[in-house]
Design a protein around this motif. Structure first.
Motif, PDB file in Angstrom:
ATOM      1  N   MET A   1       0.850  -1.200   0.000  1.00 19.76           N
ATOM      2  CA  MET A   1       0.000   0.000   0.000  1.00 19.76           C
ATOM      3  C   MET A   1       0.889   1.255   0.000  1.00 19.76           C
ATOM      4  N   ASN A   2       0.580   2.215  -0.863  1.00 22.10           N
ATOM      5  CA  ASN A   2       1.419   3.412  -0.839  1.00 22.10           C
ATOM      6  C   ASN A   2       0.955   4.370   0.265  1.00 22.10           C
ATOM      7  N   GLN A   3       1.722   5.460   0.410  1.00 20.71           N
ATOM      8  CA  GLN A   3       1.489   6.378   1.524  1.00 20.71           C
ATOM      9  C   GLN A   3       0.075   6.969   1.479  1.00 20.71           C
ATOM     10  N   GLN A   4      -0.372   7.335   0.281  1.00 19.46           N
ATOM     11  CA  GLN A   4      -1.686   7.968   0.162  1.00 19.46           C
ATOM     12  C   GLN A   4      -2.820   6.983   0.497  1.00 19.46           C
ATOM     13  N   GLN A   5      -2.625   5.727   0.118  1.00 27.07           N
ATOM     14  CA  GLN A   5      -3.653   4.721   0.449  1.00 27.07           C
ATOM     15  C   GLN A   5      -3.722   4.478   1.962  1.00 27.07           C
ATOM     16  N   GLN A  24       0.099  18.055   0.182  1.00 25.51           N
ATOM     17  CA  GLN A  24       1.405  17.539   0.621  1.00 25.51           C
ATOM     18  C   GLN A  24       2.412  18.684   0.713  1.00 25.51           C
ATOM     19  N   ALA A  25       3.419  18.502   1.567  1.00 28.48           N
ATOM     20  CA  ALA A  25       4.573  19.406   1.593  1.00 28.48           C
ATOM     21  C   ALA A  25       5.814  18.556   1.880  1.00 28.48           C
ATOM     22  N   PRO A  26       6.907  18.791   1.124  1.00 27.27           N
ATOM     23  CA  PRO A  26       8.090  17.930   1.256  1.00 27.27           C
ATOM     24  C   PRO A  26       9.049  18.347   2.372  1.00 27.27           C
ATOM     25  N   GLY A  27       9.880  17.380   2.787  1.00 29.83           N
ATOM     26  CA  GLY A  27      11.038  17.689   3.617  1.00 29.83           C
ATOM     27  C   GLY A  27      12.111  18.330   2.742  1.00 29.83           C
ATOM     28  N   ARG A  28      13.263  18.599   3.322  1.00 29.15           N
ATOM     29  CA  ARG A  28      14.312  19.252   2.525  1.00 29.15           C
ATOM     30  C   ARG A  28      15.692  18.772   2.943  1.00 29.15           C
ATOM     31  N   VAL A  29      16.631  18.971   2.018  1.00 29.32           N
ATOM     32  CA  VAL A  29      18.027  18.808   2.414  1.00 29.32           C
ATOM     33  C   VAL A  29      18.746  20.069   1.967  1.00 29.32           C
ATOM     34  N   ASP A  49      12.009  13.974  -2.076  1.00 32.19           N
ATOM     35  CA  ASP A  49      10.810  13.184  -2.353  1.00 32.19           C
ATOM     36  C   ASP A  49      10.379  12.344  -1.143  1.00 32.19           C
ATOM     37  N   TYR A  50      10.390  12.988  -0.006  1.00 25.90           N
ATOM     38  CA  TYR A  50       9.808  12.466   1.233  1.00 25.90           C
ATOM     39  C   TYR A  50       8.954  13.604   1.757  1.00 25.90           C
ATOM     40  N   GLN A  51       7.756  13.319   2.243  1.00 27.67           N
ATOM     41  CA  GLN A  51       6.877  14.435   2.565  1.00 27.67           C
ATOM     42  C   GLN A  51       5.868  14.142   3.660  1.00 27.67           C
ATOM     43  N   ALA A  52       5.217  15.231   4.124  1.00 32.71           N
ATOM     44  CA  ALA A  52       4.044  15.107   4.991  1.00 32.71           C
ATOM     45  C   ALA A  52       2.829  15.266   4.099  1.00 32.71           C
ATOM     46  N   ASN A 120       6.671  10.575   5.767  1.00 38.09           N
ATOM     47  CA  ASN A 120       7.780   9.619   5.703  1.00 38.09           C
ATOM     48  C   ASN A 120       9.140  10.310   5.781  1.00 38.09           C
ATOM     49  N   VAL A 121       9.145  11.574   6.239  1.00 43.05           N
ATOM     50  CA  VAL A 121      10.421  12.258   6.499  1.00 43.05           C
ATOM     51  C   VAL A 121      10.885  11.764   7.872  1.00 43.05           C
ATOM     52  N   PRO A 122      12.092  11.166   7.963  1.00 43.75           N
ATOM     53  CA  PRO A 122      12.514  10.665   9.273  1.00 43.75           C
ATOM     54  C   PRO A 122      12.518  11.797  10.310  1.00 43.75           C
ATOM     55  N   GLN A 123      11.926  11.520  11.473  1.00 44.22           N
ATOM     56  CA  GLN A 123      11.841  12.576  12.490  1.00 44.22           C
ATOM     57  C   GLN A 123      13.155  12.740  13.233  1.00 44.22           C
ATOM     58  N   GLY A 124      13.493  13.981  13.568  1.00 43.75           N
ATOM     59  CA  GLY A 124      14.684  14.249  14.364  1.00 43.75           C
ATOM     60  C   GLY A 124      15.977  14.008  13.615  1.00 43.75           C
ATOM     61  N   ALA A 125      15.929  13.955  12.293  1.00 45.94           N
ATOM     62  CA  ALA A 125      17.133  13.687  11.505  1.00 45.94           C
ATOM     63  C   ALA A 125      17.656  14.953  10.835  1.00 45.94           C
ATOM     64  N   GLY A 126      16.980  16.069  11.039  1.00 48.80           N
ATOM     65  CA  GLY A 126      17.427  17.317  10.415  1.00 48.80           C
ATOM     66  C   GLY A 126      16.970  17.436   8.971  1.00 48.80           C
ATOM     67  N   LEU A 127      15.866  16.761   8.611  1.00 51.27           N
ATOM     68  CA  LEU A 127      15.352  16.849   7.237  1.00 51.27           C
ATOM     69  C   LEU A 127      14.010  17.580   7.193  1.00 51.27           C
ATOM     70  N   SER A 128      13.712  18.321   8.265  1.00 52.28           N
ATOM     71  CA  SER A 128      12.564  19.231   8.306  1.00 52.28           C
ATOM     72  C   SER A 128      11.208  18.549   8.357  1.00 52.28           C
ATOM     73  N   SER A 129      11.108  17.507   9.161  1.00 51.20           N
ATOM     74  CA  SER A 129       9.791  16.882   9.321  1.00 51.20           C
ATOM     75  C   SER A 129       8.809  17.866   9.973  1.00 51.20           C
TER      76      SER A 129
END
Ligand code: GLA
Length: 383
Positions: A1-5, A24-29, A49-52, A120-129
């Motif tokens: 199942m994908n994220q949207q499902q 949707q809004a993406p994380g960042r590097v 291409d990881y987002q909330a 699916n942005v890892p939390q607490g990793a500095g990728l702006s979740s």
């Protein structure tokens, strides 16, 4: 199942009907330009291409009822017609509450909504979740209320929510790139004027993120300390922010500053110069020049700004040994753990993965790194 499902399933289970809209809004590097945003300087991030993602539907009343997939479908609700309070038991909902509060303080009239959140942005990793949750919340609440607020304004609203409601004094980089990023491009952002320039990522270059999985301790206090040191340095020169100081000016006044403040300021001043040079290098597809600038940036963060940790320095050394001068690698984000970013020729990706898996355990006390090969992605929007 994908994220949207998965999100749709959570929404239907919680609210008993189908969502009407998805946002949707993406994380960042950040490729380069670290701790420069709150000094009114320059940054060069790209959205990833990881987002909330939010699924939503209108309500007949003035309530926001929210549920979050990452927190086992916990539900948290508040009334838009009453002052919005903090939640102790559902900390994640404070980003939603904060954004709603700032929107209403600005005089916007919001309508009640059901929302389900997944990320699916890892939390607490500095990728702006956090930033992407703020931006997607702002987009959802305004669009579902029929309000046409610009993406730039939504970024500022997200930052204000984080500064004032959640209590972290972050700069504007994360929300701006999450809101305004462009597919296959990095974004040079002037954090004073908020002017942006899109810079294409060279076609053969891969954006690789290596998560050290080192738990970021003391992040907020160290972050706020760095910020205060930079402000003290700017005050010494009688300028609004360190953006307004050149390296020559700083060096000429070295004896007037204590050694620590001098080094903190030197990081910011040189990092601004490097970021502008990096945007030029990237625009002409010069990965070698980019590599030199990223290497200097890392050394400056390690020695002058002192925000790296040994495991992160280790990853940078491992990757550098593989890529040589063909691309760049540095710590990315706020620091004290988190991630390393590498911009490398695609054909080096497998060798980099292999080397990190083989050698990282020597530096990491048994931690295993996660590696993401990312695509620079589009900023926030409706799905
Ligand atoms: C965090 C903050 C940003 C920025 C970076 C460091 O990600 O949220 O505003 O200051 O650290 O560059």
């Amino acid at each position: 199942m994908n994220q949207q499902q998965t999100l749709t399933e959570l929404f239907e289970k919680t609210f008993g009907h189908q969502p009407t809209h998805y946002f949707q809004a993406p994380g960042r590097v950040n490729l380069i330009g670290e701790h420069t945003d709150y000094n009114d300087g320059f940054v060069l991030p790209c959205a990833i291409d990881y987002q909330a993602m939010i699924a939503t539907s209108p309500r007949d009343d003035q309530k926001v009822v929210a549920t979050a997939h990452s927190y086992d479908g916990q539900v948290s609700e508040f009334e838009l017609s009453l002052p919005v309070s903090h939640s102790e038991e559902a900390f994640w909902s404070n980003y939603v509450r904060g954004v709603a509060t700032v929107l209403m303080e600005k005089g916007m009239s919001l309508k009640g909504v059901n929302i389900a959140i997944i990320g699916n942005v890892p939390q607490g990793a500095g990728l702006s979740s956090s930033a992407c949750l703020e931006v997607v919340t702002g987009l959802t609440l305004t669009r579902m209320s029929g309000l046409d607020v610009s993406l730039k304004e939504l970024a500022l609203i997200g930052q204000k929510a984080e500064n004032e409601f959640v209590g972290c004094k972050c700069g504007i980089m994360d929300q701006m790139i999450s809101a305004c990023g462009k597919e296959d491009h990095a974004m040079l952002l002037d954090c004073r004027s908020l002017d942006t320039r899109l810079v294409p990522i060279p076609q053969n270059a891969a954006v690789v993120i290596i998560n050290s999985n080192v738990k970021r301790g003391l992040v907020d206090s160290e972050y706020n300390t760095r910020r205060a040191q930079c402000e003290a340095a700017a005050q010494h020169f009688g300028v609004k922010a360190l953006r307004d100081i050149t390296l020559d000016q700083l060096e000429a006044s070295q004896s007037e500053l204590d050694e620590l403040t001098y080094r903190r300021a030197r990081h910011v001043v040189t990092e601004n110069d490097r970021t502008l040079a990096a945007a030029e290098a990237l625009a002409r597809g010069d990965l070698k020049a980019m590599g030199r600038l990223m290497a200097e940036s890392h050394i400056s963060m390690r020695d002058d700004f002192e925000i790296t940790v040994p495991a992160i320095d280790g990853i940078v050394d491992i990757v550098k040994a593989v890529i040589g001068s063909e691309g760049g690698v540095r710590m990315t984000g706020g620091g004290f753990g988190g991630c390393v970013v590498a911009l490398i020729p695609e054909e080096k990706v497998d060798a980099v993965k292999q080397a990190v898996h083989e050698h990282y355990p020597t530096y990491s006390n048994g931690l295993v790194a996660d590696i993401y090969v990312c695509r620079a992605s589009q900023g926030a929007g409706e799905l």
